[in-house]
Design a protein around this motif. Structure first.
Motif, PDB file in Angstrom:
ATOM      1  N   ARG A 176      24.292  28.727 -42.003  1.00  0.00           N
ATOM      2  CA  ARG A 176      22.906  29.173 -41.807  1.00  0.00           C
ATOM      3  C   ARG A 176      21.918  28.085 -42.241  1.00  0.00           C
ATOM      4  NH1 ARG A 176      25.223  32.395 -38.875  1.00  0.00           N
ATOM      5  NH2 ARG A 176      25.764  34.493 -39.565  1.00  0.00           N
ATOM      6  N   TYR A 177      22.161  27.505 -43.422  1.00  0.00           N
ATOM      7  CA  TYR A 177      21.230  26.477 -43.891  1.00  0.00           C
ATOM      8  C   TYR A 177      21.340  25.199 -43.050  1.00  0.00           C
ATOM      9  CZ  TYR A 177      19.284  28.965 -47.856  1.00  0.00           C
ATOM     10  OH  TYR A 177      18.592  29.860 -48.635  1.00  0.00           O
ATOM     11  N   ASP A 199      19.803  36.797 -42.570  1.00  0.00           N
ATOM     12  CA  ASP A 199      18.349  36.731 -42.717  1.00  0.00           C
ATOM     13  C   ASP A 199      17.851  35.403 -43.284  1.00  0.00           C
ATOM     14  OD1 ASP A 199      19.605  37.315 -45.088  1.00  0.00           O
ATOM     15  OD2 ASP A 199      18.282  38.961 -45.666  1.00  0.00           O
ATOM     16  N   VAL A 200      18.762  34.473 -43.590  1.00  0.00           N
ATOM     17  CA  VAL A 200      18.348  33.199 -44.182  1.00  0.00           C
ATOM     18  C   VAL A 200      17.388  32.449 -43.263  1.00  0.00           C
ATOM     19  CG1 VAL A 200      19.162  30.863 -44.728  1.00  0.00           C
ATOM     20  CG2 VAL A 200      20.277  32.844 -45.757  1.00  0.00           C
ATOM     21  N   VAL A 201      17.760  32.309 -41.983  1.00  0.00           N
ATOM     22  CA  VAL A 201      16.942  31.511 -41.069  1.00  0.00           C
ATOM     23  C   VAL A 201      15.575  32.146 -40.831  1.00  0.00           C
ATOM     24  CG1 VAL A 201      16.757  30.602 -38.721  1.00  0.00           C
ATOM     25  CG2 VAL A 201      18.917  30.393 -39.976  1.00  0.00           C
ATOM     26  N   ALA A 218      18.585  21.613 -39.436  1.00  0.00           N
ATOM     27  CA  ALA A 218      18.626  20.824 -38.210  1.00  0.00           C
ATOM     28  C   ALA A 218      17.430  21.097 -37.315  1.00  0.00           C
ATOM     29  CB  ALA A 218      19.918  21.118 -37.451  1.00  0.00           C
ATOM     30  N   ALA A 219      16.829  22.285 -37.471  1.00  0.00           N
ATOM     31  CA  ALA A 219      15.773  22.684 -36.543  1.00  0.00           C
ATOM     32  C   ALA A 219      14.370  22.538 -37.106  1.00  0.00           C
ATOM     33  CB  ALA A 219      15.999  24.141 -36.115  1.00  0.00           C
ATOM     34  N   VAL A 240      15.927  23.535 -51.939  1.00  0.00           N
ATOM     35  CA  VAL A 240      16.084  24.988 -51.993  1.00  0.00           C
ATOM     36  C   VAL A 240      17.434  25.384 -51.405  1.00  0.00           C
ATOM     37  CG1 VAL A 240      15.178  27.197 -51.163  1.00  0.00           C
ATOM     38  CG2 VAL A 240      13.600  25.385 -51.875  1.00  0.00           C
ATOM     39  N   ALA A 241      17.791  24.774 -50.268  1.00  0.00           N
ATOM     40  CA  ALA A 241      19.067  25.083 -49.619  1.00  0.00           C
ATOM     41  C   ALA A 241      20.242  24.732 -50.526  1.00  0.00           C
ATOM     42  CB  ALA A 241      19.171  24.328 -48.296  1.00  0.00           C
ATOM     43  N   VAL A 242      20.201  23.556 -51.145  1.00  0.00           N
ATOM     44  CA  VAL A 242      21.290  23.141 -52.033  1.00  0.00           C
ATOM     45  C   VAL A 242      21.423  24.112 -53.206  1.00  0.00           C
ATOM     46  CG1 VAL A 242      22.039  21.339 -53.648  1.00  0.00           C
ATOM     47  CG2 VAL A 242      21.172  20.720 -51.384  1.00  0.00           C
TER      48      VAL A 242
END
Length: 696
Positions: free
Chosen positions: A219-220, A173-175, A225-226, A236-238
């Motif tokens: 996922r991140y 559900d991350v993306v 990339a998109a 946030v991703a880090v």
């Protein structure tokens, strides 16, 4: 078309699925469609889904021919949805009461935005409940938990953006969770907890260490990339990836170096221009140095351990020094004949009987200097002009050693030693319905490790035991047996205000609480359950407020064990969270009626001779877990204070049909008042001050 389509994927959840589905079916908001997707589950999950579908036409059961994974199951459910908004609920989680109504109201107020992100709380296999940890005031909703189950997404928006969950693996559900925030033209937030997320002891991928957690980087990486908002998303991703890396319940030691390597690659590939790594851990990540990361982690761990050890050591040394000084004071300091020390509710502030005695003593025994004991975290609740000492401080121990009078409704902290010449008044803080003192030995589930030897040692320090009625006197004598104290049958000083407060003052209190002229106020004040963690009312409060109508307002008072908030947020415009209000007496004075269960507040409120409705849906469980001295639901004069309801529908019917206040309930209330309010007449504080400070 329904307002909501709720999608529940189901795989090996037979022990949790019924509770999950019931939490949807019992919502006060009923315009929903529920799709349960059986992911070829080998247990009874599919049969349970079929059972619910046969029972309610709003429920549809969809079975996949073979196991596809939770992401694919959610995607299937989304394709079957027809509602305006999509909500995804895991089968081991639940919607909290009134959640859909609160979500609907927030969406309507926000003009039906693309996305609404709402709050959650958490529970575990012990039924402990704690907050979700999201800071809705931090500014960026991207930092809120990126989950499927804490947001309502407009279905057209979901379809137009071709949003979907990863079909396989964890972090599916991350993306889509982050994309809903990044791509929404209109986004709203609702801080109110709407979902209860369950931490399972076993059986969940999220709580099982292993290489599957490497997927968080993939996922991140896919998302970064998109998106054109990489600069906003990158920190946030880090932070999320490092949280997984450091979580031993998810990442096994053998998998940490590989997860770090993948995270370092992501950092190099997607680091925005101008981004500065924050702290030694991210600096090591940016350099791709696992050894530097381990060094930073060890340094952080050592620093944390040293800091904790220093704090513990300082506390021990300070405690020993304070106790040594206290023992010296006990031997050498003289008692101050005009010093009284007060405490209430384990040092939570200035309240209850001790506060009423202190206030009255200042008027008719001004030679007595009164000082309250409070904890450091509650000192901000001390009213201006009231002297106080912080528990455990040097001044506290000096006060305990030299005060002639000790007044408390619970106990003083730290294990003080009562000196010859000191006079201790135990005021108690309620009339006993539930078993107390030594009677609790028969109900070990509610004792939580109580040492009854310490209870008796504390009892032997009392000189007076205050009683609010003959029932209390009789119970205290048996459950706190000691020849050391004398019953003081004077009534409860905290209840004097119910006889002395005028109409003008009551109107002022109501205005300050936000009760409009002409509105009827109903106070809902349930008590603490020993078998329940956290405030979870067995009542859909928004539905209750709706049923009462526009000319009513509901004051919600959670037990003080649960903090200063009931967690209502903006659940309903006619629900007022008054949990943090300093004086419960003000709330009673403002209320036209009381709805409660087993709270001793009913005995105090009876002094006002206003309607009391007992709402006790778990009466049998409460009696078995804690024990009671009489049958509150018997309907017998003296036992039952008014109308009784054991289901939500019965409670609503009482207010809808007017049976909450009839001639019959008035007769019951009169008998109840005669049994439990006979000592209360507005002069209890006078009698206590006279007996304690003015030689009778």
């Amino acid at each position: 078309m329904s307002r909501f389509s709720v999608v529940v994927p189901a795989y090996r959840v037979q022990g949790y699925l019924r509770e999950c589905l019931d939490s949807v079916l019992t919502q006060s908001h009923t315009d929903w469609q529920l799709t349960v997707v059986d992911d070829a589950s080998p247990d009874a999950s599919g049969a349970i889904a079929e059972e619910y579908a046969e029972r309610d036409p709003r429920v549809q059961a969809v079975r996949l021919p073979e196991r596809a994974g939770v992401g694919a199951a959610r995607n299937t459910g989304a394709r079957h949805a027809t509602g305006d908004y999509l909500l995804f609920l895991d089968a081991d989680d639940t919607l909290l009461p009134g959640a859909l109504a609160a979500i609907d109201a927030a969406l309507t107020e926000g003009g039906d935005p693309d996305v609404l992100v709402y709050g959650h709380d958490r529970t575990d296999w012990w039924d402990k409940v704690w907050g979700g940890g999201d800071d809705f005031g931090a500014g960026d909703p991207l930092a809120l938990t990126p989950a499927a189950w804490n947001r309502a997404v407009r279905r057209d928006f979901w379809t137009e953006r071709a949003l979907a969950f990863a079909p396989e693996g964890p972090y599916e559900d991350v993306v889509p969770a982050h994309r809903t925030v990044l791509e929404a033209t209109a986004l709203a937030t609702l801080p109110r907890p709407c979902v209860r997320w369950r931490k399972r002891r076993a059986g969940s991928i999220g709580g099982t260490p292993g290489p599957q957690h490497l997927a968080v980087v993939e996922r991140y990486g896919e998302l970064l990339a998109a998106t054109s908002a990489a600069a906003r998303l990158f920190p946030v991703a880090v932070g999320r990836i490092l949280a997984v890396l450091d979580d031993g319940s998810r990442t096994a030691p053998a998998d940490r170096p590989e997860l770090f390597r993948l995270a370092a690659e992501l950092h190099r590939a997607h680091r925005p221009v101008g981004h500065t790594p924050e702290g030694p851990r991210e600096q090591a990540l940016a350099a791709g140095s696992w050894s530097a990361y381990e060094k930073a982690e060890k340094a952080r761990s050592r620093k944390k351990s040293v800091r904790s050890a220093l704090v513990r050591r300082k506390k021990k040394i300070r405690s020993r020094v304070m106790k040594a000084a206290y023992r010296t004071d006990l031997r050498t300091a003289r008692l101050d004949p005009d010093l009284a020390v007060y405490g209430a509710y384990w040092n939570r502030g200035v309240s209850c009987n001790p506060a009423a005695i202190h206030a009255r003593a200042r008027e008719i025994a001004p030679h007595v200097n009164g000082v309250f004991v409070v904890s450091s975290r509650h000192q901000d609740r001390v009213p201006d002009g009231v002297p106080y000492v912080i528990e455990g401080s040097r001044r506290y121990w000096q006060t305990m050693a030299t005060a002639t009078y000790l007044i408390n409704n619970s106990s003083f902290p730290g294990g003080f030693t009562k000196r010859p010449g000191q006079v201790y008044l135990q005021t108690h803080h309620g009339t006993p319905l539930k078993k107390m003192g030594l009677d609790q030995r028969r109900y070990p589930a509610g004792t939580h490790g109580i040492s009854f030897a310490k209870v008796l040692a504390h009892t032997d320090q009392w000189d007076y035991s205050l009683s609010s009625n003959p029932h209390s006197t009789q119970v205290w004598e048996r459950v706190y047996p000691s020849a050391a104290y004398t019953p003081l049958e004077a009534g409860y000083p905290r209840n004097d205000v119910y006889f002395t407060t005028g109409d003008d003052e009551i109107r002022r209190i109501r205005r300050e609480l936000g009760i409009a002229d002409g509105q009827r106020a109903v106070l809902y004040a349930p008590t603490h359950r020993d078998y329940q963690k956290g405030f979870l009312p067995r009542l859909d409060l928004a539905r209750f407020a709706d049923a009462l109508g526009d000319d009513h307002v509901v004051l919600v008072r959670a037990h003080y064990f649960y903090g200063t908030r009931a967690g209502l947020a903006d659940a309903h415009p006619r629900l007022l969270d008054v949990t943090g209000h300093d004086r419960v007496e003000d709330l009673c004075l403002a209320a036209d009626a009381l709805v409660t269960d087993y709270s001793s507040l009913m005995f105090d409120y009876a002094c006002l001779d206003r309607p009391i409705v007992t709402y006790a849906p778990d009466w049998q469980a409460y009696r078995l877990a804690r024990g009671t001295y009489f049958d509150l639901l018997s309907g017998l004069p003296g036992d039952t204070p008014g109308a009784v309801a054991v289901t939500e529908e019965e409670l609503l019917a009482h207010f809808r049909d007017g049976t909450w206040d009839t001639a019959a309930t008035t007769r019951l209330r009169s008998a109840f008042r005669e049994r439990f309010c006979g000592y209360d007449d507005g002069h209890a504080a006078d009698r206590v001050v006279q007996a304690l400070f003015l030689n009778g």
